[in-house]
Write a protein that holds these residues in place. Structure first.
Motif, PDB file in Angstrom:
ATOM      1  N   ALA A 170     -28.812   2.668 -21.415  1.00  0.00           N
ATOM      2  CA  ALA A 170     -30.012   2.977 -22.325  1.00  0.00           C
ATOM      3  C   ALA A 170     -30.790   1.955 -23.047  1.00  0.00           C
ATOM      4  N   GLY A 171     -30.654   0.585 -23.150  1.00  0.00           N
ATOM      5  CA  GLY A 171     -31.580   0.244 -23.331  1.00  0.00           C
ATOM      6  C   GLY A 171     -32.529   0.070 -22.543  1.00  0.00           C
ATOM      7  N   ALA A 172     -32.515  -0.225 -21.250  1.00  0.00           N
ATOM      8  CA  ALA A 172     -33.271  -0.209 -19.843  1.00  0.00           C
ATOM      9  C   ALA A 172     -34.212   1.119 -19.729  1.00  0.00           C
ATOM     10  N   MET A 173     -33.319   2.265 -19.964  1.00  0.00           N
ATOM     11  CA  MET A 173     -33.896   3.911 -19.652  1.00  0.00           C
ATOM     12  C   MET A 173     -35.740   3.408 -21.754  1.00  0.00           C
ATOM     13  N   ILE A 174     -34.895   2.981 -22.807  1.00  0.00           N
ATOM     14  CA  ILE A 174     -36.122   3.358 -23.425  1.00  0.00           C
ATOM     15  C   ILE A 174     -36.941   2.016 -23.295  1.00  0.00           C
ATOM     16  N   GLY A 175     -36.537   1.104 -23.053  1.00  0.00           N
ATOM     17  CA  GLY A 175     -37.292  -0.429 -22.015  1.00  0.00           C
ATOM     18  C   GLY A 175     -38.764   0.942 -21.506  1.00  0.00           C
ATOM     19  N   TYR A 176     -38.076   0.847 -20.945  1.00  0.00           N
ATOM     20  CA  TYR A 176     -38.420   1.577 -19.344  1.00  0.00           C
ATOM     21  C   TYR A 176     -39.615   2.607 -19.892  1.00  0.00           C
ATOM     22  N   SER A 177     -39.434   3.589 -20.870  1.00  0.00           N
ATOM     23  CA  SER A 177     -40.102   4.246 -21.082  1.00  0.00           C
ATOM     24  C   SER A 177     -41.247   4.673 -22.093  1.00  0.00           C
ATOM     25  N   VAL A 178     -40.539   3.613 -22.438  1.00  0.00           N
ATOM     26  CA  VAL A 178     -41.542   3.336 -23.989  1.00  0.00           C
ATOM     27  C   VAL A 178     -42.757   2.009 -23.726  1.00  0.00           C
ATOM     28  N   LEU A 179     -42.377   0.856 -22.951  1.00  0.00           N
ATOM     29  CA  LEU A 179     -43.098   0.030 -23.079  1.00  0.00           C
ATOM     30  C   LEU A 179     -43.691  -0.238 -21.355  1.00  0.00           C
ATOM     31  N   GLY A 180     -42.844   0.441 -20.594  1.00  0.00           N
ATOM     32  CA  GLY A 180     -43.581   0.461 -19.195  1.00  0.00           C
ATOM     33  C   GLY A 180     -44.532   2.233 -19.075  1.00  0.00           C
ATOM     34  N   ASP A 181     -44.349   3.212 -19.401  1.00  0.00           N
ATOM     35  CA  ASP A 181     -44.889   4.399 -19.999  1.00  0.00           C
ATOM     36  C   ASP A 181     -44.102   4.505 -18.571  1.00  0.00           C
ATOM     37  N   GLY A 182     -43.175   4.782 -18.217  1.00  0.00           N
ATOM     38  CA  GLY A 182     -42.686   5.596 -17.272  1.00  0.00           C
ATOM     39  C   GLY A 182     -41.534   6.591 -17.632  1.00  0.00           C
ATOM     40  N   LYS A 183     -41.158   7.261 -16.486  1.00  0.00           N
ATOM     41  CA  LYS A 183     -39.905   8.293 -16.875  1.00  0.00           C
ATOM     42  C   LYS A 183     -38.725   7.565 -17.496  1.00  0.00           C
ATOM     43  N   PRO A 184     -37.265   8.070 -18.290  1.00  0.00           N
ATOM     44  CA  PRO A 184     -36.841   7.430 -18.463  1.00  0.00           C
ATOM     45  C   PRO A 184     -35.715   6.883 -17.283  1.00  0.00           C
ATOM     46  N   PHE A 185     -35.066   8.224 -16.624  1.00  0.00           N
ATOM     47  CA  PHE A 185     -34.551   7.768 -15.545  1.00  0.00           C
ATOM     48  C   PHE A 185     -35.108   7.341 -13.967  1.00  0.00           C
ATOM     49  N   ASP A 186     -36.291   6.587 -13.784  1.00  0.00           N
ATOM     50  CA  ASP A 186     -36.512   5.590 -13.358  1.00  0.00           C
ATOM     51  C   ASP A 186     -35.969   4.768 -13.509  1.00  0.00           C
ATOM     52  N   ALA A 187     -35.649   4.384 -14.657  1.00  0.00           N
ATOM     53  CA  ALA A 187     -34.568   2.797 -14.080  1.00  0.00           C
ATOM     54  C   ALA A 187     -33.514   2.881 -13.914  1.00  0.00           C
ATOM     55  N   LEU A 188     -33.317   3.879 -13.884  1.00  0.00           N
ATOM     56  CA  LEU A 188     -31.673   3.926 -13.214  1.00  0.00           C
ATOM     57  C   LEU A 188     -31.863   3.653 -11.564  1.00  0.00           C
ATOM     58  N   LYS A 189     -32.917   3.799 -11.491  1.00  0.00           N
ATOM     59  CA  LYS A 189     -33.132   3.826 -10.133  1.00  0.00           C
ATOM     60  C   LYS A 189     -33.240   2.347  -8.920  1.00  0.00           C
ATOM     61  N   PRO A 190     -32.153   2.501  -7.745  1.00  0.00           N
ATOM     62  CA  PRO A 190     -32.412   0.999  -7.191  1.00  0.00           C
ATOM     63  C   PRO A 190     -33.886   0.759  -6.671  1.00  0.00           C
ATOM     64  N   ALA A 191     -34.393   1.367  -6.637  1.00  0.00           N
ATOM     65  CA  ALA A 191     -35.732   1.087  -6.183  1.00  0.00           C
ATOM     66  C   ALA A 191     -36.589   0.636  -7.046  1.00  0.00           C
ATOM     67  N   THR A 192     -36.578   0.972  -8.147  1.00  0.00           N
ATOM     68  CA  THR A 192     -37.750   0.441  -9.062  1.00  0.00           C
ATOM     69  C   THR A 192     -36.944  -0.768  -9.287  1.00  0.00           C
ATOM     70  N   TRP A 193     -35.608  -1.299  -9.081  1.00  0.00           N
ATOM     71  CA  TRP A 193     -35.236  -2.313  -9.815  1.00  0.00           C
ATOM     72  C   TRP A 193     -36.116  -3.890  -8.431  1.00  0.00           C
ATOM     73  N   GLN A 194     -35.805  -3.328  -6.939  1.00  0.00           N
ATOM     74  CA  GLN A 194     -35.960  -3.881  -5.970  1.00  0.00           C
ATOM     75  C   GLN A 194     -37.446  -3.818  -6.308  1.00  0.00           C
ATOM     76  N   HIS A 195     -38.288  -3.096  -6.829  1.00  0.00           N
ATOM     77  CA  HIS A 195     -40.213  -3.294  -6.812  1.00  0.00           C
ATOM     78  C   HIS A 195     -39.577  -4.982  -8.298  1.00  0.00           C
ATOM     79  N   ILE A 196     -38.888  -4.595  -9.109  1.00  0.00           N
ATOM     80  CA  ILE A 196     -39.156  -5.244 -10.015  1.00  0.00           C
ATOM     81  C   ILE A 196     -38.658  -7.183  -9.951  1.00  0.00           C
ATOM     82  N   VAL A 197     -37.608  -7.135  -8.920  1.00  0.00           N
ATOM     83  CA  VAL A 197     -37.549  -8.071  -8.178  1.00  0.00           C
ATOM     84  C   VAL A 197     -38.198  -8.810  -7.341  1.00  0.00           C
ATOM     85  N   GLU A 198     -38.775  -8.267  -6.498  1.00  0.00           N
ATOM     86  CA  GLU A 198     -40.540  -8.468  -5.739  1.00  0.00           C
ATOM     87  C   GLU A 198     -41.347  -8.642  -6.682  1.00  0.00           C
ATOM     88  N   ILE A 199     -42.044  -8.235  -8.111  1.00  0.00           N
ATOM     89  CA  ILE A 199     -42.680  -8.601  -9.045  1.00  0.00           C
ATOM     90  C   ILE A 199     -42.538 -10.433  -9.302  1.00  0.00           C
TER      91      ILE A 199
END
Length: 80
Positions: free
Chosen positions: A43-72
């Motif tokens: 829930a914290g990841a979804m809220i943070g990703y949608s409010v701070l990152g202006d993304g869709k909340p359920f995108d925070a649970l996708k493995p591709a999102t986390w792979q992108h964050i690790v690459e950054i």
């Protein structure tokens, strides 16, 4: 004093403790805490990703999102 009174004075008085019956066993409590930690983290990841990152909340649970964050995060470390 008679003999019985002397023996009672010598013996330490026992306190009767009432045994406690747990409503939920320890393993169930630990499992509940673990489930609540996982839910609050998601829930914290979804809220943070949608409010701070202006993304869709359920995108925070996708493995591709986390792979992108690790690459950054590791991009600057590998280039040095």
């Amino acid at each position: 004093m008679d003999e019985q009174q002397r023996q009672e004075e010598k013996q330490p008085k026992r306190r009767w403790r009432r045994s406690r019956t747990r409503l939920f066993p320890i393993w169930l409590r630990l499992l509940l805490v673990l489930v609540l930690v996982v839910i609050s983290t998601a829930a914290g990841a979804m809220i943070g990703y949608s409010v701070l990152g202006d993304g869709k909340p359920f995108d925070a649970l996708k493995p591709a999102t986390w792979q992108h964050i690790v690459e950054i995060v590791t991009k600057d470390v590998n280039s040095k």
